[in-house]
Design a protein around this motif. Sequence first.
Motif, PDB file in Angstrom:
ATOM      1  N   SER A   1       0.840  -1.199   0.000  1.00 62.40           N
ATOM      2  CA  SER A   1       0.000   0.000   0.000  1.00 62.40           C
ATOM      3  C   SER A   1       0.871   1.244   0.000  1.00 62.40           C
ATOM      4  O   SER A   1       2.066   1.189   0.250  1.00 62.40           O
ATOM      5  CB  SER A   1      -0.921   0.007   1.212  1.00 62.40           C
ATOM      6  OG  SER A   1      -0.186   0.324   2.369  1.00 62.40           O
ATOM      7  N   ALA A   2       0.251   2.372  -0.269  1.00 62.97           N
ATOM      8  CA  ALA A   2       0.963   3.644  -0.333  1.00 62.97           C
ATOM      9  C   ALA A   2       1.194   4.236   1.040  1.00 62.97           C
ATOM     10  O   ALA A   2       1.776   5.295   1.168  1.00 62.97           O
ATOM     11  CB  ALA A   2       0.186   4.630  -1.200  1.00 62.97           C
ATOM     12  N   GLY A   3       0.789   3.596   2.079  1.00 66.51           N
ATOM     13  CA  GLY A   3       0.975   4.097   3.430  1.00 66.51           C
ATOM     14  C   GLY A   3      -0.356   4.323   4.115  1.00 66.51           C
ATOM     15  O   GLY A   3      -1.375   4.565   3.464  1.00 66.51           O
ATOM     16  N   GLU A   4      -0.334   4.197   5.431  1.00 63.71           N
ATOM     17  CA  GLU A   4      -1.539   4.408   6.232  1.00 63.71           C
ATOM     18  C   GLU A   4      -2.677   3.492   5.777  1.00 63.71           C
ATOM     19  O   GLU A   4      -3.841   3.877   5.845  1.00 63.71           O
ATOM     20  CB  GLU A   4      -1.983   5.870   6.180  1.00 63.71           C
ATOM     21  CG  GLU A   4      -0.932   6.867   6.630  1.00 63.71           C
ATOM     22  CD  GLU A   4      -0.461   6.634   8.062  1.00 63.71           C
ATOM     23  OE1 GLU A   4      -1.288   6.284   8.920  1.00 63.71           O
ATOM     24  OE2 GLU A   4       0.740   6.790   8.312  1.00 63.71           O
TER      25      GLU A   4
ATOM     26  N   PRO B   1      -4.534   1.987  -0.392  1.00 66.43           N
ATOM     27  CA  PRO B   1      -4.003   1.299  -1.578  1.00 66.43           C
ATOM     28  C   PRO B   1      -3.443   2.306  -2.582  1.00 66.43           C
ATOM     29  O   PRO B   1      -3.812   3.482  -2.568  1.00 66.43           O
ATOM     30  CB  PRO B   1      -5.207   0.564  -2.142  1.00 66.43           C
ATOM     31  CG  PRO B   1      -6.395   1.289  -1.625  1.00 66.43           C
ATOM     32  CD  PRO B   1      -5.983   1.916  -0.312  1.00 66.43           C
ATOM     33  N   TYR B   2      -2.538   1.830  -3.431  1.00 64.62           N
ATOM     34  CA  TYR B   2      -1.981   2.683  -4.477  1.00 64.62           C
ATOM     35  C   TYR B   2      -3.061   3.081  -5.468  1.00 64.62           C
ATOM     36  O   TYR B   2      -3.932   2.289  -5.802  1.00 64.62           O
ATOM     37  CB  TYR B   2      -0.893   1.938  -5.268  1.00 64.62           C
ATOM     38  CG  TYR B   2       0.426   1.847  -4.562  1.00 64.62           C
ATOM     39  CD1 TYR B   2       1.116   2.987  -4.196  1.00 64.62           C
ATOM     40  CD2 TYR B   2       0.996   0.614  -4.284  1.00 64.62           C
ATOM     41  CE1 TYR B   2       2.334   2.911  -3.549  1.00 64.62           C
ATOM     42  CE2 TYR B   2       2.218   0.518  -3.653  1.00 64.62           C
ATOM     43  CZ  TYR B   2       2.883   1.669  -3.281  1.00 64.62           C
ATOM     44  OH  TYR B   2       4.076   1.590  -2.668  1.00 64.62           O
ATOM     45  N   ASN B   3      -2.930   4.297  -5.983  1.00 62.13           N
ATOM     46  CA  ASN B   3      -3.799   4.670  -7.095  1.00 62.13           C
ATOM     47  C   ASN B   3      -3.105   4.258  -8.395  1.00 62.13           C
ATOM     48  O   ASN B   3      -1.956   3.816  -8.383  1.00 62.13           O
ATOM     49  CB  ASN B   3      -4.156   6.165  -7.065  1.00 62.13           C
ATOM     50  CG  ASN B   3      -2.924   7.047  -7.207  1.00 62.13           C
ATOM     51  OD1 ASN B   3      -1.993   6.724  -7.930  1.00 62.13           O
ATOM     52  ND2 ASN B   3      -2.943   8.185  -6.528  1.00 62.13           N
ATOM     53  N   ASP B   4      -3.777   4.391  -9.503  1.00 60.23           N
ATOM     54  CA  ASP B   4      -3.231   3.943 -10.780  1.00 60.23           C
ATOM     55  C   ASP B   4      -1.922   4.642 -11.130  1.00 60.23           C
ATOM     56  O   ASP B   4      -0.989   4.031 -11.633  1.00 60.23           O
ATOM     57  CB  ASP B   4      -4.256   4.153 -11.903  1.00 60.23           C
ATOM     58  CG  ASP B   4      -5.412   3.187 -11.799  1.00 60.23           C
ATOM     59  OD1 ASP B   4      -5.252   2.140 -11.132  1.00 60.23           O
ATOM     60  OD2 ASP B   4      -6.473   3.470 -12.384  1.00 60.23           O
TER      61      ASP B   4
ATOM     62  N   ARG C   1       3.962   4.355 -11.797  1.00 55.45           N
ATOM     63  CA  ARG C   1       5.305   4.831 -11.428  1.00 55.45           C
ATOM     64  C   ARG C   1       6.167   3.680 -10.927  1.00 55.45           C
ATOM     65  O   ARG C   1       7.337   3.543 -11.296  1.00 55.45           O
ATOM     66  CB  ARG C   1       5.196   5.905 -10.338  1.00 55.45           C
ATOM     67  CG  ARG C   1       5.293   7.295 -10.857  1.00 55.45           C
ATOM     68  CD  ARG C   1       5.416   8.335  -9.771  1.00 55.45           C
ATOM     69  NE  ARG C   1       5.800   7.775  -8.478  1.00 55.45           N
ATOM     70  CZ  ARG C   1       5.536   8.332  -7.317  1.00 55.45           C
ATOM     71  NH1 ARG C   1       4.888   9.452  -7.268  1.00 55.45           N
ATOM     72  NH2 ARG C   1       5.913   7.777  -6.203  1.00 55.45           N
ATOM     73  N   HIS C   2       5.589   2.843 -10.055  1.00 55.98           N
ATOM     74  CA  HIS C   2       6.353   1.704  -9.525  1.00 55.98           C
ATOM     75  C   HIS C   2       6.666   0.685 -10.610  1.00 55.98           C
ATOM     76  O   HIS C   2       7.768   0.146 -10.659  1.00 55.98           O
ATOM     77  CB  HIS C   2       5.593   1.038  -8.374  1.00 55.98           C
ATOM     78  CG  HIS C   2       5.585   1.862  -7.135  1.00 55.98           C
ATOM     79  ND1 HIS C   2       6.733   2.225  -6.464  1.00 55.98           N
ATOM     80  CD2 HIS C   2       4.567   2.402  -6.443  1.00 55.98           C
ATOM     81  CE1 HIS C   2       6.424   2.956  -5.411  1.00 55.98           C
ATOM     82  NE2 HIS C   2       5.103   3.084  -5.375  1.00 55.98           N
TER      83      HIS C   2
END
Length: 156
Positions: free
Chosen positions: A14-17, A20-23, A28-29
């Motif tokens: 996840s992106a933190g907290e 979930p990651y957005n598109d 980017r990843h």
Amino acid sequence: MYGWYPQEGYYPISAGEGRPYNDYELLRHIARLERRLAEVQEALSACTKKNEALKKDLEVVRQQSPMQTQNDQTYQQASVDKVNVKCIAATGTSVTFEISGRRLTFDSDYYGKYVGEYTPGKVYVAMADYGAGQIYLTIKDDNEIWHTFRYSRIQS
């Protein structure tokens, strides 16, 4: 809790907290991973090309060496005493072979490291010479180069 950890090859779920990651973040990843993969593949390709070139150079030198061609011819003779030897250990200063249940360690006299030339656990066929109270073994390494070893010590 799920913060970004910059360890190589580690990408959090996840992106933190707990978000979930957005598109955009996923893309980017993915782009980072693809760039890293391309770098690794490029480096591997360069190493493979260099390795092939070195093997070709080694083969040319081997063919020009009278000692190497003489050992190739001698090995083909039926009268030569051939023994199976198993490499136990290969270090920068010595190599240990097991012959008929006994371990013989050969120290490097003046050149090279045995790491990369002999593979521990691999069985090699050697030409043996037992003359004058000495044991000499002539063994072809993983690079198809003959090496002659003089007995140095036996380990039980």
